[in-house]
Design a protein around this motif. Structure first.
Motif, short mmCIF file in Angstrom:
data_model
loop_
_atom_site.label_atom_id
_atom_site.label_comp_id
_atom_site.label_asym_id
_atom_site.label_seq_id
_atom_site.Cartn_x
_atom_site.Cartn_y
_atom_site.Cartn_z
N GLN B 6 0.88 -1.17 0.00
CA GLN B 6 0.00 0.00 0.00
C GLN B 6 0.92 1.22 0.00
O GLN B 6 1.61 1.48 0.98
CB GLN B 6 -0.91 -0.02 1.24
CG GLN B 6 -1.90 -1.17 1.21
CD GLN B 6 -2.77 -1.21 2.44
OE1 GLN B 6 -2.63 -2.11 3.28
NE2 GLN B 6 -3.68 -0.26 2.55
N SER B 7 0.91 1.94 -1.08
CA SER B 7 1.89 3.00 -1.29
C SER B 7 1.52 4.32 -0.62
O SER B 7 2.32 5.25 -0.60
CB SER B 7 2.09 3.24 -2.79
OG SER B 7 0.86 3.60 -3.38
N GLN B 8 0.31 4.41 -0.09
CA GLN B 8 -0.14 5.66 0.53
C GLN B 8 -0.23 5.48 2.04
O GLN B 8 -1.19 4.90 2.53
CB GLN B 8 -1.53 6.04 -0.02
CG GLN B 8 -1.61 6.12 -1.52
CD GLN B 8 -3.03 5.83 -2.01
OE1 GLN B 8 -3.67 4.89 -1.54
NE2 GLN B 8 -3.51 6.60 -2.97
N PRO B 9 0.73 5.97 2.80
CA PRO B 9 0.65 5.79 4.26
C PRO B 9 -0.54 6.54 4.86
O PRO B 9 -1.13 6.09 5.83
CB PRO B 9 1.96 6.38 4.78
CG PRO B 9 2.83 6.55 3.59
CD PRO B 9 1.95 6.61 2.39
N GLU B 10 -0.86 7.69 4.24
CA GLU B 10 -1.96 8.51 4.76
C GLU B 10 -2.73 9.13 3.60
O GLU B 10 -2.14 9.51 2.58
CB GLU B 10 -1.42 9.66 5.63
CG GLU B 10 -1.20 9.30 7.06
CD GLU B 10 -0.90 10.53 7.91
OE1 GLU B 10 -0.54 10.35 9.07
OE2 GLU B 10 -1.02 11.66 7.40
N LEU B 21 -8.18 4.33 -2.33
CA LEU B 21 -6.97 3.83 -1.69
C LEU B 21 -6.34 2.78 -2.59
O LEU B 21 -7.02 1.88 -3.07
CB LEU B 21 -7.32 3.21 -0.32
CG LEU B 21 -8.13 4.08 0.64
CD1 LEU B 21 -8.31 3.37 1.97
CD2 LEU B 21 -7.52 5.44 0.82
N SER B 22 -5.04 2.88 -2.77
CA SER B 22 -4.33 2.01 -3.71
C SER B 22 -3.77 0.77 -3.03
O SER B 22 -3.42 0.80 -1.84
CB SER B 22 -3.17 2.76 -4.37
OG SER B 22 -3.65 3.90 -5.04
N GLY B 103 -1.22 -5.74 3.79
CA GLY B 103 -0.30 -4.66 3.46
C GLY B 103 -0.03 -3.82 4.70
O GLY B 103 -0.53 -4.10 5.78
N GLY B 104 0.77 -2.79 4.51
CA GLY B 104 1.18 -1.96 5.63
C GLY B 104 0.13 -0.97 6.11
O GLY B 104 0.30 -0.36 7.16
#
Lengths: 114, 112
Positions: B6-10, B21-22, B103-104
């Motif tokens: 997941q490349s978008q932390p926020e 959300l990706s 994912g993270g």
């Protein structure tokens, strides 16, 4: 609505001590799981349990860990000799079937190893 | 082996707006499924939506829908008409057998 429950909500233990985390899965569910989440990190699979035996486990689930369904309702995770790095939130989950059936998570037990 | 990114932390979204959300994944399994879980401040994991990889039609659950691009190994989550109660960590993941790989996470903030 039925839910997965976990006790205690927070457990503090000293390094080297044994700890048992308890879970009561949803009553008609047949598959049971443990996951852990170290603070700020992703949720990681530990183990799945079906028909009174482990069906899958991850590399994290080494000889220090064991699971048991001691009676018809409880599902436990035992850590034999806790390490500082075992500090995490531990989630129990259950599902009525395996594979892609929805896994229902409990609220978690925060384990702090000092 | 399975990995989920997941490349978008926020992310933040205005109330009533739409946000996406990706999520990308990799798997060696031919038979797998994908999902999004939500983790509000109470920290309990709640399933938002799931999809079998063999299904071409994108899953929808009320205001939540996915855009599944199998060839690209992408599984994004769209939240329409965002509400304050949508504020949470969102975890994408895939499953093969009984094991879920997460994912993270993406922290979603909803602005009133």
């Amino acid at each position: 609505e039925p839910e997965v429950t976990q006790t205690p909500s927070h457990q503090v233990t000293q390094m080297g001590q044994e700890v048992i985390l308890r879970c009561v899965p949803i009553s008609n569910h047949l598959y049971f799981y443990w996951y852990r989440q170290i603070l700020g990190q992703k949720v990681e699979f530990l183990v799945s349990f079906y028909n009174n035996e482990i069906s899958e486990k991850s590399e994290i689930f080494d000889d220090q860990f064991s699971v048991e369904r001691p009676d018809g309702s409880n599902f436990t995770l035992k850590i034999r000799s806790t390490k500082l790095e075992d500090s995490a939130m531990y989630f129990c989950a259950s599902s009525v079937g395996g594979r892609s059936y929805e896994q229902y998570f409990g609220p978690g037990t925060r384990l702090t190893v000092t | 082996a399975q990995t989920v990114t997941q490349s978008q932390p926020e992310m933040s979204v205005q109330e009533a707006e739409t946000v996406t959300l990706s999520c990308t994944y990799d798997t060696s399994e031919s038979d797998y499924y994908l999902f999004w879980y939500k983790q509000p401040p109470s920290r309990q994991m709640i399933l938002v939506i799931r999809q079998e990889a063999y299904k071409q039609q994108n899953a929808t659950e009320n205001r939540f829908s996915v855009n599944f691009q199998k060839a690209a190994k992408s599984f994004s989550l769209k939240i329409s008409d965002s509400q304050l109660g949508d504020a949470a960590m969102y975890f994408c993941g895939n499953g093969a057998g009984n094991m879920l790989t997460f994912g993270g996470g993406t922290r979603l903030m909803v602005k009133p």
